[in-house]
Structure formats: C-alpha cells, structure tokens
Design an enzyme around this catalytic site. Sequence first.
Site, PDB file in Angstrom:
ATOM      1  N   ASN A   7      -3.377  -1.977  -1.047  1.00 57.34           N
ATOM      2  CA  ASN A   7      -2.631  -0.910  -1.732  1.00 57.34           C
ATOM      3  C   ASN A   7      -1.703  -1.478  -2.779  1.00 57.34           C
ATOM      4  O   ASN A   7      -1.184  -2.578  -2.654  1.00 57.34           O
ATOM      5  CB  ASN A   7      -1.861  -0.057  -0.700  1.00 57.34           C
ATOM      6  CG  ASN A   7      -0.413  -0.493  -0.531  1.00 57.34           C
ATOM      7  OD1 ASN A   7       0.473  -0.126  -1.302  1.00 57.34           O
ATOM      8  ND2 ASN A   7      -0.169  -1.324   0.486  1.00 57.34           N
ATOM      9  N   PHE A  29       5.828   2.267  -4.370  1.00 54.18           N
ATOM     10  CA  PHE A  29       6.967   3.088  -3.922  1.00 54.18           C
ATOM     11  C   PHE A  29       6.974   4.470  -4.573  1.00 54.18           C
ATOM     12  O   PHE A  29       7.982   4.906  -5.135  1.00 54.18           O
ATOM     13  CB  PHE A  29       8.313   2.407  -4.242  1.00 54.18           C
ATOM     14  CG  PHE A  29       8.590   1.132  -3.500  1.00 54.18           C
ATOM     15  CD1 PHE A  29       7.898   0.776  -2.356  1.00 54.18           C
ATOM     16  CD2 PHE A  29       9.594   0.275  -3.955  1.00 54.18           C
ATOM     17  CE1 PHE A  29       8.179  -0.404  -1.676  1.00 54.18           C
ATOM     18  CE2 PHE A  29       9.889  -0.902  -3.289  1.00 54.18           C
ATOM     19  CZ  PHE A  29       9.180  -1.248  -2.156  1.00 54.18           C
ATOM     20  N   SER A  62       7.766  -5.921  -0.781  1.00 55.04           N
ATOM     21  CA  SER A  62       6.565  -5.269  -1.298  1.00 55.04           C
ATOM     22  C   SER A  62       6.065  -6.027  -2.529  1.00 55.04           C
ATOM     23  O   SER A  62       6.854  -6.363  -3.409  1.00 55.04           O
ATOM     24  CB  SER A  62       6.866  -3.826  -1.679  1.00 55.04           C
ATOM     25  OG  SER A  62       5.818  -3.342  -2.489  1.00 55.04           O
ATOM     26  N   ASN A  95       4.357  -4.725  -4.820  1.00 60.03           N
ATOM     27  CA  ASN A  95       3.963  -3.757  -5.842  1.00 60.03           C
ATOM     28  C   ASN A  95       5.078  -3.267  -6.756  1.00 60.03           C
ATOM     29  O   ASN A  95       4.877  -2.341  -7.540  1.00 60.03           O
ATOM     30  CB  ASN A  95       3.279  -2.560  -5.164  1.00 60.03           C
ATOM     31  CG  ASN A  95       2.064  -3.015  -4.379  1.00 60.03           C
ATOM     32  OD1 ASN A  95       1.304  -3.860  -4.838  1.00 60.03           O
ATOM     33  ND2 ASN A  95       1.904  -2.501  -3.169  1.00 60.03           N
ATOM     34  N   THR A  96       6.263  -3.838  -6.641  1.00 56.71           N
ATOM     35  CA  THR A  96       7.335  -3.573  -7.602  1.00 56.71           C
ATOM     36  C   THR A  96       7.616  -4.903  -8.278  1.00 56.71           C
ATOM     37  O   THR A  96       7.959  -5.876  -7.588  1.00 56.71           O
ATOM     38  CB  THR A  96       8.596  -3.035  -6.890  1.00 56.71           C
ATOM     39  OG1 THR A  96       8.284  -1.780  -6.289  1.00 56.71           O
ATOM     40  CG2 THR A  96       9.761  -2.855  -7.862  1.00 56.71           C
ATOM     41  N   LYS A 115      13.064  -6.706   5.843  1.00 55.62           N
ATOM     42  CA  LYS A 115      11.603  -6.807   6.024  1.00 55.62           C
ATOM     43  C   LYS A 115      11.066  -7.891   5.096  1.00 55.62           C
ATOM     44  O   LYS A 115      11.303  -7.858   3.888  1.00 55.62           O
ATOM     45  CB  LYS A 115      10.946  -5.466   5.706  1.00 55.62           C
ATOM     46  CG  LYS A 115       9.438  -5.461   5.945  1.00 55.62           C
ATOM     47  CD  LYS A 115       8.889  -4.046   5.960  1.00 55.62           C
ATOM     48  CE  LYS A 115       7.395  -4.016   6.183  1.00 55.62           C
ATOM     49  NZ  LYS A 115       6.866  -2.654   6.247  1.00 55.62           N
ATOM     50  N   ASN A 147       5.465  -7.517   5.896  1.00 55.80           N
ATOM     51  CA  ASN A 147       4.878  -6.603   4.913  1.00 55.80           C
ATOM     52  C   ASN A 147       3.436  -7.035   4.611  1.00 55.80           C
ATOM     53  O   ASN A 147       2.914  -7.920   5.276  1.00 55.80           O
ATOM     54  CB  ASN A 147       5.749  -6.615   3.641  1.00 55.80           C
ATOM     55  CG  ASN A 147       5.763  -5.260   2.955  1.00 55.80           C
ATOM     56  OD1 ASN A 147       4.728  -4.634   2.803  1.00 55.80           O
ATOM     57  ND2 ASN A 147       6.930  -4.813   2.558  1.00 55.80           N
TER      58      ASN A 147
HETATM   59  C1  LIG Z   1      -0.781   2.275   1.859  1.00 59.37           C
HETATM   60  C2  LIG Z   1       0.372   1.455   2.343  1.00 59.37           C
HETATM   61  C3  LIG Z   1       1.654   1.720   1.881  1.00 59.37           C
HETATM   62  C4  LIG Z   1       2.728   0.950   2.333  1.00 59.37           C
HETATM   63  N1  LIG Z   1       3.988   1.258   1.879  1.00 59.37           N
HETATM   64  C5  LIG Z   1       5.034   0.557   2.349  1.00 59.37           C
HETATM   65  C6  LIG Z   1       6.344   0.869   1.954  1.00 59.37           C
HETATM   66  O1  LIG Z   1       6.579   1.816   1.191  1.00 59.37           O
HETATM   67  N2  LIG Z   1       7.368   0.114   2.441  1.00 59.37           N
HETATM   68  C7  LIG Z   1       7.159  -0.930   3.303  1.00 59.37           C
HETATM   69  O2  LIG Z   1       8.126  -1.566   3.719  1.00 59.37           O
HETATM   70  N3  LIG Z   1       5.918  -1.230   3.720  1.00 59.37           N
HETATM   71  C8  LIG Z   1       4.870  -0.522   3.258  1.00 59.37           C
HETATM   72  N4  LIG Z   1       3.611  -0.836   3.695  1.00 59.37           N
HETATM   73  C9  LIG Z   1       3.430  -1.986   4.616  1.00 59.37           C
HETATM   74  C10 LIG Z   1       3.362  -1.550   6.071  1.00 59.37           C
HETATM   75  O3  LIG Z   1       4.556  -0.937   6.486  1.00 59.37           O
HETATM   76  C11 LIG Z   1       3.088  -2.770   6.961  1.00 59.37           C
HETATM   77  O4  LIG Z   1       4.176  -3.671   6.869  1.00 59.37           O
HETATM   78  C12 LIG Z   1       1.811  -3.522   6.582  1.00 59.37           C
HETATM   79  O5  LIG Z   1       0.817  -2.626   6.136  1.00 59.37           O
HETATM   80  C13 LIG Z   1       1.246  -4.347   7.741  1.00 59.37           C
HETATM   81  O6  LIG Z   1       0.958  -3.528   8.843  1.00 59.37           O
HETATM   82  P1  LIG Z   1      -0.527  -2.946   9.154  1.00 59.37           P
HETATM   83  O7  LIG Z   1      -1.466  -4.112   9.127  1.00 59.37           O
HETATM   84  O8  LIG Z   1      -0.407  -2.277  10.489  1.00 59.37           O
HETATM   85  O9  LIG Z   1      -0.832  -1.982   8.064  1.00 59.37           O
HETATM   86  C14 LIG Z   1       2.520  -0.082   3.263  1.00 59.37           C
HETATM   87  C15 LIG Z   1       1.221  -0.340   3.737  1.00 59.37           C
HETATM   88  C16 LIG Z   1       0.161   0.416   3.305  1.00 59.37           C
HETATM   89  C17 LIG Z   1      -1.222   0.129   3.844  1.00 59.37           C
END
Ligand SMILES: Cc1cc2nc3c(=O)[nH]c(=O)nc-3n(C[C@H](O)[C@H](O)[C@H](O)COP(=O)(O)O)c2cc1C
Length: 372
Positions: free
Chosen positions: A127, A131, A191, A193-194, A226, A255
């Site tokens: 992804n 944000f 993240s 992505n910023t 985080k 993350n």
């Molecule tokens: C589509 C998507 C959007 C995410 N958006 C955020 C976010 O806004 N803030 C954040 O701290 N982590 C974000 N994450 C990261 C998740 O909170 C998590 O840390 C990461 O995906 C690893 O966990 P998982 O393997 O269970 O997905 C996002 C993950 C995905 C897949």
Amino acid sequence: MDIYRAAVRPLLFNQLQVDPEWAHLRSLSVLHWLDRHRSRPASQLLLQPLSQAFCRRDKRLQQALWGVDFPNPFGLAAGFDKDGLAAGVWENLGFGFAELGTVTLHPQPGNPQPRLFRLVEDEAVLNRMGFNNKGSAALATRLAGQNYNIPIGINLGKSKVTPLEEAAADYVGSFLKLRELGDYFVVNVSSPNTPGLRSLQDKTQLNLILEALQAQNQAQKPILVKIAPDLSWDAIADVLELATIHQLSGIIATNTTIRRDGLKTQIIPATQRPVTEEAGGLSGKPLRDRATAIIRFIWQETQGQLPIIGVGGIFTPEDAWQKITAGASLVQVYTGWIYEGPGMAARILTGLSHQLDTHGLTSISEAVGLFS
Ligand SMILES: Cc1cc2nc3c(=O)[nH]c(=O)nc-3n(C[C@H](O)[C@H](O)[C@H](O)COP(=O)(O)O)c2cc1C
C-alpha cells in the site's frame, strides 16, 4: 466451515478480482452504518449475533496495561479505520482494542489511486495510501461523547503539507484535539508513504516531537512510538533510549516494510509493473519474522520493562503466540484480517487459550517474553 475463507475470499480475490480499496470502503461503510445505529434496537439485532459468532471471552486473556483494561490482547492495527467510522463495532468483531488513524492535523486525500494491491501468492498487501484521512478535528468530533467497551488507541501522523522541520507542532496540534478521547496515543514516524516521514525516527528529530508532546500531556496518557521494520538495531536502540528519556509507554513494532526480497509475486496484476518498482509498504506474511525479531530485540534490550505491541504478518494463533512469547504484551492485525476474514479474532483467541492450557499458564501476561 468458514464462509469467508471458503467462498467470499476466492470470489473477491480470484474470480471477480475486486479492487481492494473498493472492497475496503464497502466493508467499512457497512460497519459505519452499524456503528451509527448502535443504540437502536434494530441494530442490536445484528450486533448481538455478530458478537456471538466472533467474540471469545476468557478471563485469562485479560490484561491491564498503563491502567487501561484490555479484555483480550488481539487488536485492530492502524490504517484500517483511519477516521474512526466503525469505532464502536470492532468490539463486536472480537477485537480487544482498536487503533484508529493514522490521523493528521490537516485533512488530506492521500496518494493517487491505485494505491492498494494484494499480493495473493505471498499473502501480502502493498500500500501507498499516504494517510488519506479527514483530519484530527473530524476524528475528535466523531469520538466525543461516545463510550466504547474496548480501549481505543489513536495513531498520529504528520500532514503532508507540513514541512519536516515543523513536524512537532503538527503532532502536538492533533494531540491537543484528541488527548481526552483516546486510551493511548501512537506517534507514527514509520510510514513509508509520506515523503521524509521515516527520517523523524532519527534521534534528534524524534526527541523534539516527544518532548513537545509530553509537555502537553498533563493527564499522562500513554504515548507509544511505532517503528519501521527497516531500522538497524542501532537505530532501534536509539529509539529505546528516547523512550526512557521521555517516559514512553511502549513501542509498536512494526509498520510496513520497503523491502521486496523473497516475494513470489513478480508483477503487480493491477499495474503490470514489477513489484520491485512499485512504491509503498509491504505487509502480511513476508513481514512476520522480521517483526517478531524486532519484538524480541526490544524485549531483550529493555529486560521486558517496556510494553510492546507486536504487529506484522499475524494470520494464525501460532503467529500471535510467537509474537507474545517474543515479548509483545498485545498484538495487532491488518493484512491477516483481509485474508482470514471476520472469524479471525475467535480463532486467534481460542488458539491463545489453548496455548495457556498447554504451557500451564494462568494468564496471558505470564506468556509475554516467555521464549525471549
Ligand atoms: C492498507 C494499509 C494501510 C495502513 N495504514 C496505516 C496507517 O495509517 N498508520 C499506521 O501506523 N500503519 C498503517 N498500516 C500498517 C499496519 O498498521 C501494520 O503496522 C502493518 O500492515 C503490519 O501488520 P499486518 O502484516 O498485520 O498488516 C497500514 C497497512 C495497510 C495494509
């Protein structure tokens, strides 16, 4: 039989190849509808069966951390419900806590679409949402006056329009709007992505942000950081040093990753571009072991004194158990929930209860760091 895994997932992922962001928005709007009508008897007719199907209660899975009671250690990770649209419904789906956000001081649309991709062969997601959220004032309006039966975390990020040098003021601006409304707060500096956000994990920059936040934290709300899975051990140790200096309540590890090694998927079907050339953060199975190794490192470095929320690649009860026994007090899921569906919480919690039986433990807190 699990209908989601047997019928819904193959339909969404394979036969119809439904756009993942569209599917996400549709499911969130159903949950939002339920949330809005939570207090109405008609909604209860739907919510009660949901709870019966998806919630598992076992007193041994309860924990108190930072004076907050967590009915179970399995939480929703940040990013799924950025604007808190379904904040009151996560408890009916079996979660022991839900982290809302990332929310930024200024509302922002996020990156251009497409920005969310499934890597089905790898049980992963890529992804670059960036944000997309309605801003911290809108989240404050949604949460004000609401009561939830599970702890609510609020994850704060920097607005894209705010220069990196002014990051501290941006985080503080959101915190001031939301500080009475969350049970814990997360400084998201990880993240991918910023632009430049992850540079805020650097000691000098993070120091300024944490100092500014704690100066406004008279109620001593728990504040966590985080981190990215791509940090070096030295850089993680730097964050831990700051955690002590600023009396942080914990670390969320981790993350998404910018790494692409070991993937079966070579080309992203939706863009027909090599996965190595698509920007964004990778989550799910490929992240699992790295996230667990980081949890173990933090637990060892801090002698288990700093609570850890473990996240990354949890699909099965065994995955959750590994993170807990490596040192995580709580765990979270995002990608696993997309693949495993709404029955996931019940399966994970039942599996954790079995692990307690197997190891002769009376409480999940005894399992934290057991194999670290
Ligand atoms: C589509 C998507 C959007 C995410 N958006 C955020 C976010 O806004 N803030 C954040 O701290 N982590 C974000 N994450 C990261 C998740 O909170 C998590 O840390 C990461 O995906 C690893 O966990 P998982 O393997 O269970 O997905 C996002 C993950 C995905 C897949």
